[in-house]
Design a protein around this motif. Structure first.
Motif, PDB file in Angstrom:
ATOM      1  N   ASP A  15      22.472 -16.461  -9.375  1.00  9.93           N
ATOM      2  CA  ASP A  15      22.504 -15.741 -10.645  1.00  9.93           C
ATOM      3  C   ASP A  15      23.337 -14.461 -10.629  1.00  9.93           C
ATOM      4  N   TYR A  16      23.370 -13.746  -9.500  1.00  6.37           N
ATOM      5  CA  TYR A  16      24.106 -12.486  -9.537  1.00  6.37           C
ATOM      6  C   TYR A  16      25.518 -12.581  -8.971  1.00  6.37           C
ATOM      7  N   ALA A  17      25.855 -13.637  -8.261  1.00  3.83           N
ATOM      8  CA  ALA A  17      27.210 -13.761  -7.718  1.00  3.83           C
ATOM      9  C   ALA A  17      27.983 -14.909  -8.368  1.00  3.83           C
ATOM     10  N   LEU A  18      27.381 -16.097  -8.436  1.00  5.78           N
ATOM     11  CA  LEU A  18      28.114 -17.270  -8.917  1.00  5.78           C
ATOM     12  C   LEU A  18      28.144 -17.379 -10.441  1.00  5.78           C
ATOM     13  N   ARG A  19      27.003 -17.235 -11.084  1.00  8.31           N
ATOM     14  CA  ARG A  19      26.940 -17.382 -12.548  1.00  8.31           C
ATOM     15  C   ARG A  19      27.936 -16.466 -13.281  1.00  8.31           C
TER      16      ARG A  19
END
Length: 179
Positions: A119-123
Motif C-alpha cells: 500500500d505505501y510503496a507499490l500502490r
C-alpha cells in the motif's frame, strides 16, 4: 473474457513471486480470461539500465499492457519496497502506461514486517501510472509458497483461500463474471 497480463518483478530464477503469479494466472484462466505472463528478469540488463524508452523490448511490454484489460503486478519486497528490477521497467514505460487498467498488486517477502509495502510503496506508483482501479493488494510470506516435488506450486491453505478471493475480486473489477 478479459485479457490479463501478469508482470513479475522478481530477479530470481526460482522466484516465489513468479510462482504466486502463476497460481493467480491459473485461477484467472479457469475463469476463462486470456492470460499472458512477463518476467522482467528475462529482459537484457542493458535494456533495463539504459534510457532507451523506445527499445523494442520495452515497446513490446508497453503494447502488451495497452492490449490488456487488467494487469497483475507481482514483486518481492526488499528493504520495505518493491524490487529495483520492477522499478527499472516502470521507469521506462510511458507515464500513463496503466491508463484505464484494473491492476492487482501482489507482493512476497520473508517477514510480515513488509506487509504494508503493497500500500505505501507499490500502490502509489501504479496509481501514478494512470491505473483506473488498483484492487486490494496482497502480501504473502515466502514460507507460504512452496514448490511440490513435481514442480507445481503449493500454497498454504490460508494463502490459497486469500488468493482465490483476491482473484475473484479482480475478475469482478474487470467487469466480467467469475465462474
Amino acid at each position: 473474457m478479459a485479457r490479463v497480463l501478469t508482470l513479475s518483478g522478481s530477479p530470481s530464477a526460482v522466484s516465489r513471486t513468479t510462482r504466486l503469479l502463476g497460481e493467480a494466472a491459473r485461477r484467472l484462466d479457469a475463469q476463462h480470461h486470456q492470460v499472458t505472463a512477463v518476467e522482467v528478469r528475462r529482459l537484457p540488463a542493458d535494456v533495463l539500465t539504459g534510457s532507451d524508452v523506445h527499445h523494442p523490448a520495452i515497446a513490446e511490454i508497453a503494447e502488451l499492457i495497452r492490449e490488456a484489460d487488467g494487469v497483475v503486478v507481482g514483486t518481492p519486497i526488499y528493504k520495505a519496497a518493491y524490487s529495483g528490477l520492477l522499478k527499472c521497467l516502470l521507469d521506462l514505460l510511458p507515464q500513463y502506461a496503466l491508463a484505464g487498467k484494473t491492476v492487482l498488486p501482489l507482493a512476497t517477502g520473508g517477514s510480515a514486517a513488509h506487509v504494508l509495502a503493497v500500500d505505501y510503496a507499490l500502490r502509489p506508483v501504479l496509481s501514478s501510472m494512470g491505473a483506473a482501479h488498483v484492487t486490494q493488494g496482497w502480501f504473502v510470506l515466502d514460507s507460504h509458497i512452496l514448490a511440490s516435488p513435481d514442480g507445481s506450486t503449493d500454497l498454504a491453505p490460508a494463502a490459497a483461500t486469500a488468493l482465490d478471493d483476491l482473484v475473484d475480486r479482480f475478475s469482478a473489477a474487470l467487469g466480467t463474471s467469475v465462474g
